[in-house]
Design an enzyme around this catalytic site. Structure first.
Site, PDB file in Angstrom:
ATOM      1  CD  GLN A  54      -2.756  -1.075   2.398  1.00 44.36           C
ATOM      2  OE1 GLN A  54      -2.281  -0.553   3.349  1.00 44.36           O
ATOM      3  NE2 GLN A  54      -3.793  -2.133   2.676  1.00 44.36           N
ATOM      4  CG  ASN A  55       2.212   2.829   2.816  1.00 51.96           C
ATOM      5  OD1 ASN A  55       1.697   3.774   3.090  1.00 51.96           O
ATOM      6  ND2 ASN A  55       1.630   1.519   3.543  1.00 51.96           N
ATOM      7  CD1 TRP A  56       5.262  -1.422  -3.459  1.00 50.82           C
ATOM      8  CD2 TRP A  56       6.975  -0.469  -4.337  1.00 50.82           C
ATOM      9  NE1 TRP A  56       5.114  -1.694  -4.513  1.00 50.82           N
ATOM     10  CE2 TRP A  56       6.131  -1.461  -5.214  1.00 50.82           C
ATOM     11  CE3 TRP A  56       8.163   0.038  -4.944  1.00 50.82           C
ATOM     12  CZ2 TRP A  56       6.630  -1.462  -6.657  1.00 50.82           C
ATOM     13  CZ3 TRP A  56       8.674  -0.272  -6.132  1.00 50.82           C
ATOM     14  CH2 TRP A  56       7.766  -1.201  -6.965  1.00 50.82           C
TER      15      TRP A  56
ATOM     16  CG  HIS B 278       3.790  -7.460 -11.307  1.00 50.50           C
ATOM     17  ND1 HIS B 278       2.768  -6.724 -10.775  1.00 50.50           N
ATOM     18  CD2 HIS B 278       5.085  -7.060 -10.751  1.00 50.50           C
ATOM     19  CE1 HIS B 278       3.135  -6.012  -9.723  1.00 50.50           C
ATOM     20  NE2 HIS B 278       5.049  -6.195  -9.803  1.00 50.50           N
TER      21      HIS B 278
END
Lengths: 499, 499
Positions: free
Chosen positions: B388-390, B428
């Site tokens: 959620q943060n990178w 991906h």
């Protein structure tokens, strides 16, 4: 700015009358944000810096005055605005500084890369650990135990010191006689074991280090013993004089009467300190759990140290002999760095094993109160701070029986400090050269090199840089000395055999 | 205890009358300390715990009452007492916890061990860095630039999306028609470049990744563009209804009138975000120094990444082909760990290069206000927190255009979260398999594996352990996937050539 303000207000009014979005295109993007959603605006006002701030805040005031915020706070228009002015965490503008995770990262990286080295090592050499072999390090032939005998003999010196002090206290020895006896006693303490180690071939290097270590410790202890008792006599004479002058009997409470019992002496000999005191602080009782934990640590780390030496150190050292002979600089550096890691890790283990586990174990067993065997040297930002804090017993001894006496004799601080380093250098050399039966002065120079290093770090490096410098000097300095000695030892013994 | 008290007092008095030290020997060592030196006693009382505390404190009270402390505080008797009861820093009893230096230690160790690896690498392989070679990664023959052409073509899709929205706002497209046009437009956006990359042989893997990356980003942007404009229309209809009911003209301030100019569209296309907004927060001006610093970082890290790949990654990958073919597990693990370090370091550099330098550079150039491209993922104590943060732009997009819509459609949180991971896994795989022209699903499975991992870490690991687990999954997971793909690619191409 006033014009744009007016323009902003105007257009807002205009937009209020359902004009098509065309008109809005006349405005800068900033201006338009007023139209979106009041609470996104109010949100921005707090963060947004500089241009367009004034008319925004005006806008919000107006909006607050009207009671329409609840309508605006509906789901859809929340969805519509999802950005707000803010800095990236890593840019200096954001005052962010929480890198807690980085420490974990370092640990994980270290563990993984060493796991890799360990695996590579196993794949290359197989398992080299062999606990039995350790015994052979202490004994050449199992029927002569020179090291053990020497340690037993050391009792003689202890008793001589005790006897001398008794005579001195009784007054049957004059100060001079006592001083001479002590001097001879201690001189013999340093020369006799060294001579034995050098002359008796059945003493192994490890055994030699063990013996000389024991004798060095005893030497320092007895020196302290002699000093303290001397100080006591001085003090009591001072008191006696005082008494003669003023007959207030109170002042005699401060009389120091040492007791020269064997128990007292041997308690000091076994106590984890080098500084004698008439009455050591004692811990109330022996904490069994603490004792057992320390004991377990002692056994565990002993095993681990042996295993790592056999599996990790020795192969690297052996593989670095060739480059050392050829003086192949780049490969020597590579081998040095390769050796630095295991050497350093083992030094850390040794530190914990000796200064925390072993000394605390002894202290707990003897209910010895003062457990300060080391201070926070890992935070040391200067070389001197490191040397003053990593080995407190020795530091305390040097301060009390060498440094301060020198100062009292009127030497400058610089000189006294250098003298301390010189003494320490001497003993380092003494403990390495004699057992190896070769005098190379690497250890001596290693210690003396600390003086310029300390000067350099103290003058040019502060805070974390100083700390890093200290770490580097520890991590690189030791394996360098180790390699030098091993190389010379190897050349001296195995090469001769080869020829 | 009372007796010993009395005894203590008695002996103290006795000692005061200059009796010989013999009498003192009757006492326990603790008792004797009373005689030494008052201030050593007072010092001890504060620390010493348990036995002999009561009579000591008595003693000190008595001493305080008498005015003899100054006499006692003379040099010699200070020298005499140099120990006090205290714990070792590392034992839990002492509440010590300052290990600031340990972080420096970790850094020094990492630098040194990597310096060693670097030197070893140079000694083994010599210098392999070759900047020119990089160009060949993008171009097979310098006369056809398929990647560049594809990127230029992408403008068509942008304009189609813009045109559609214009028609919708005018009302000349019904919602359904608009939706269908958008769908076809975006479907083609994903399939067409993929088809070209697969069919045109002159597209190199790197070129392919570049093209598909560009198209994926555009896809996400246009999807957001369509959604936001749709929401605006919904909102205005809601408002229109409201207006019909209550004729308070104020409520029209919240009218959202998007403007479908090319400038607006292309600003969004180039802006460092995936979420469209009617009016992005803007920074007041372009900070030249900031811009140049970011630019320098971009250039520097590009060079560094290329150099490290050529000098460090490629040799390891090549050397790990053989063990992979032989399925030699222990050696495979060793190679995996060996690859993990450079791979991870380069991933970190890539992160900084892209998310800090590049995106900030673009944002500064476009005066784009919202610089939150990442949060403090390095402190993440759970896998979900990391994801959620990178990568905030993607996270924001997923939240706004995929996760929340799913929730609104009544799906459970678990399902929606899994769906997000599934989408991410798809992209991906899409970005790796198509350029490599082989479908192995490693990337896909790698992403999907995050779900059980997240569950495990979330349930069993907390705080620093969770953080460490996240780091390990990052450091080990990536090189594993890399090795898999490289191995398959190697087998597919070079082995065939060999046969």
């Amino acid at each position: 700015m006033g014009d744009s303000d007016a323009a902003g207000a105007l257009t807002r009014r205009r937009r209020a009358t359902l004009a098509a979005g065309r008109s809005a295109s006349l405005l800068p993007m900033n201006g338009r944000s007023a139209a979106v959603c009041q609470d996104s605006v109010t949100a921005e006002v707090s963060r947004d810096d500089g241009q367009g701030k004034r008319d925004r805040s005006l806008e919000t005031v107006r909006s607050k005055s009207k009671s329409e915020k609840k309508k605006c706070r509906n789901d859809i228009s929340d969805r519509l605005s999802c950005h707000k002015t803010q800095q990236s965490l890593l840019s200096s503008a954001s005052g962010y500084s929480n890198y807690r995770g980085v420490l974990n990262w370092c640990v994980v990286m270290l563990v993984l890369s060493n796991a890799r080295l360990f695996l590579e090592n196993l794949l290359r050499y197989g398992i080299l650990v062999d606990p039995i072999q350790v015994i052979s390090l202490f004994l050449n032939d199992p029927y002569s135990w020179p090291a053990a005998c020497l340690v037993i003999v050391s009792n003689v010196f202890i008793l001589v010191a005790l006897y001398t002090e008794r005579q001195l206290s009784k007054g049957s020895f004059t100060e001079l006689v006592g001083f001479l006896v002590h001097c001879t006693n201690m001189a013999v303490m340093l020369t006799f074991p060294a001579a034995v180690v050098l002359l008796v071939p059945s003493v192994t290097p490890v055994g030699g280090v063990f013996v000389l270590g024991t004798y060095t410790i005893l030497f320092l202890k007895l020196y302290s013993y002699k000093d303290v008792n001397m100080w006591c006599r001085e003090l009591s004479t001072v008191k006696a004089k005082k008494l003669a002058r003023s007959l207030s009997c109170k002042s005699q409470i401060h009389m120091h009467i040492p007791m020269f019992t064997r128990e007292d002496m041997y308690y000091f000999v076994f106590a984890p300190t080098l500084c004698y005191e008439l009455n050591f602080p004692r811990s109330p009782n022996i904490r069994m759990s603490f004792l057992l934990r320390r004991l377990f640590e002692m056994l565990f780390f002993t095993q681990l140290l042996v295993a790592l030496t056999q599996q990790w150190m020795i192969p690297i050292i052996q593989s670095s002999m060739k480059p050392l002979e050829d003086m192949d600089l780049s490969r020597m550096t590579e081998r040095l760095l390769r050796l630095a890691v295991p050497n350093h890790l083992m030094w850390l283990m040794f530190f914990y094993w000796f200064f925390h586990s072993s000394l605390n174990f002894t202290a707990e067993l003897l209910r010895f109160g003062d457990r300060q065997f080391y201070k926070d040297w890992w935070n040391s930002e200067s070389v001197t701070y490191f040397w003053q804090n990593w080995n407190i017993p020795v530091h305390k001894w040097c301060l009390r029986h060498f440094y301060k006496p020198l100062l009292r004799r009127g030497f400058s601080k610089k000189v006294s400090q250098s003298a301390v380093f010189f003494l320490s250098a001497f003993f380092h050399e003494y403990l390495v050269s004699v057992p190896l039966r070769m005098f190379r002065l690497w250890a001596f120079m290693g210690m003396m090199a600390q003086l310029p290093l300390a000067w350099f770090v103290g003058h040019f490096l502060r805070g974390n840089y100083g700390n890093a410098a200290v770490w580097i000097s520890i991590i690189i300095g030791q394996p360098f000395a180790v390699l030098m000695y091993v190389h010379d030892y190897y050349v001296l013994h195995y090469r001769q055999e080869a020829d």
